[in-house]
Design a protein around this motif. Structure first.
Motif, PDB file in Angstrom:
ATOM      1  N   GLY A  65      17.308  14.418  -8.999  1.00  0.00           N
ATOM      2  CA  GLY A  65      17.119  13.820  -7.686  1.00  0.00           C
ATOM      3  C   GLY A  65      16.227  12.599  -7.729  1.00  0.00           C
ATOM      4  O   GLY A  65      15.909  12.068  -8.794  1.00  0.00           O
ATOM      5  N   THR A  66      15.819  12.153  -6.541  1.00  0.00           N
ATOM      6  CA  THR A  66      15.018  10.939  -6.408  1.00  0.00           C
ATOM      7  C   THR A  66      13.631  11.296  -5.886  1.00  0.00           C
ATOM      8  O   THR A  66      13.485  11.945  -4.850  1.00  0.00           O
ATOM      9  N   TYR A  67      12.620  10.847  -6.617  1.00  0.00           N
ATOM     10  CA  TYR A  67      11.237  11.191  -6.323  1.00  0.00           C
ATOM     11  C   TYR A  67      10.455   9.948  -5.886  1.00  0.00           C
ATOM     12  O   TYR A  67      10.721   8.827  -6.334  1.00  0.00           O
ATOM     13  N   VAL A  68       9.461  10.184  -5.041  1.00  0.00           N
ATOM     14  CA  VAL A  68       8.480   9.142  -4.747  1.00  0.00           C
ATOM     15  C   VAL A  68       7.585   9.013  -5.977  1.00  0.00           C
ATOM     16  O   VAL A  68       7.155  10.020  -6.538  1.00  0.00           O
ATOM     17  N   THR A  69       7.329   7.794  -6.428  1.00  0.00           N
ATOM     18  CA  THR A  69       6.544   7.601  -7.643  1.00  0.00           C
ATOM     19  C   THR A  69       5.146   8.167  -7.481  1.00  0.00           C
ATOM     20  O   THR A  69       4.606   8.260  -6.388  1.00  0.00           O
ATOM     21  N   ALA A  70       4.559   8.537  -8.622  1.00  0.00           N
ATOM     22  CA  ALA A  70       3.313   9.299  -8.601  1.00  0.00           C
ATOM     23  C   ALA A  70       2.081   8.454  -8.282  1.00  0.00           C
ATOM     24  O   ALA A  70       1.077   8.976  -7.839  1.00  0.00           O
ATOM     25  N   MET A  71       2.124   7.152  -8.535  1.00  0.00           N
ATOM     26  CA  MET A  71       0.944   6.312  -8.312  1.00  0.00           C
ATOM     27  C   MET A  71       0.746   6.052  -6.827  1.00  0.00           C
ATOM     28  O   MET A  71       1.680   5.703  -6.116  1.00  0.00           O
ATOM     29  N   THR A  72      -0.478   6.191  -6.361  1.00  0.00           N
ATOM     30  CA  THR A  72      -0.778   5.974  -4.946  1.00  0.00           C
ATOM     31  C   THR A  72      -1.279   4.562  -4.665  1.00  0.00           C
ATOM     32  O   THR A  72      -1.153   4.087  -3.544  1.00  0.00           O
ATOM     33  N   SER A  73      -1.859   3.908  -5.647  1.00  0.00           N
ATOM     34  CA  SER A  73      -2.393   2.553  -5.476  1.00  0.00           C
ATOM     35  C   SER A  73      -2.170   1.778  -6.761  1.00  0.00           C
ATOM     36  O   SER A  73      -2.153   2.371  -7.847  1.00  0.00           O
ATOM     37  N   PRO A  74      -2.008   0.459  -6.669  1.00  0.00           N
ATOM     38  CA  PRO A  74      -1.872  -0.314  -7.901  1.00  0.00           C
ATOM     39  C   PRO A  74      -3.178  -0.331  -8.679  1.00  0.00           C
ATOM     40  O   PRO A  74      -4.267  -0.266  -8.103  1.00  0.00           O
TER      41      PRO A  74
END
Length: 253
Positions: A65-74
């Motif tokens: 499936g498609t996931y929201v990427t794990a990083m919250t901030s650059p």
């Protein structure tokens, strides 16, 4: 009901991700469910996902499936700050400092070897054809998320049989150890390009063909104008923010 374009759907999902409706690391609804929600064809949702993947907001894993990427901030890479001693020596080098600024835990898998350098690196360091250099190659993580591949190349007349061939570099990292050996870097230059990741890079960094990497060729110079290190950084553009600053000569017209 007005039919939305795939870009408009992307804008809605982008905002929902930013608002936390779909938390980072969570699974997005499958394409048929989203197509029904927005009253559109699956092809439009496929295009929406392509846009969001290109922005680094989502990652599609075959069969999962498609996931929201794990990083919250650059991660902020401040080129002026990262090589200052007070920043580097708060941890084990510049990357350690940058990741900890986000409250995340840095980790690197390090490989040390003597290698034939890439042609461009050999030219910068003045290495003769067939000559080897020391390579310190790192696969780098922030909270177990792979975020960078970086390989430093150092001439053997500087690095051979020194602490630079050891895994642990101590406070300040490799730049500080080079200074201890009498090769203090007093000037640094960088050239940045953007390209798709290679197959190996995409596999490690969990990237798709729509995404891009920064490639930074960083060169460290001594006061005698000798290049003593070339580091090639490969970094997903969606995980990194590159900051630069410099002084302006007030006498210049």
């Amino acid at each position: 009901m007005i039919k939305l374009s795939y870009r408009e759907i992307a804008a809605i999902l982008r905002q929902e991700i930013m608002d936390g409706l779909y938390p980072h690391g969570s699974l997005l609804p499958p394409e048929p469910v989203l197509a029904e929600r927005f009253g559109t064809a699956r092809s439009a949702i496929n295009n929406t996902f392509r846009v969001l993947r290109g922005e680094g907001l989502i990652s599609t894993q075959q069969g999962r499936g498609t996931y929201v990427t794990a990083m919250t901030s650059p991660i902020v890479r401040n080129a002026s700050l990262r090589y200052q001693a007070h920043a580097r020596e708060q941890g084990h080098g510049a990357f350690d400092y940058e990741v900890r600024q986000l409250g995340m835990t840095p980790k690197s898998d390090l490989t040390i070897s003597r290698v034939l350098p890439p042609e461009q690196v050999a030219e910068i360091l003045g290495v003769s054809p067939g000559g080897e250099v020391l390579a310190r190659s790192r696969q780098m993580y922030a909270d177990n998320v792979p975020v960078q591949i970086a390989t430093s190349y150092i001439p053997l007349d500087i690095a051979a049989d020194t602490v630079l061939e050891e895994a642990e570099q101590g406070a300040g990292g490799m730049v500080s150890r080079m200074a201890d050996l009498g090769f203090q870097q007093t000037r640094m230059t960088e050239r940045i390009t953007v390209r798709p990741p290679s197959e190996a890079e995409a596999e490690f960094l969990s990237m798709s063909s729509e995404q891009r990497v920064y490639v930074i060729h960083h060169v460290g110079w001594t006061s005698s104008n000798r290049p003593v290190e070339v580091c090639v950084h490969v970094m997903p553009t969606h995980y990194w923010q590159l900051d630069y600053s410099w002084e302006v000569d007030p006498t210049s017209s």
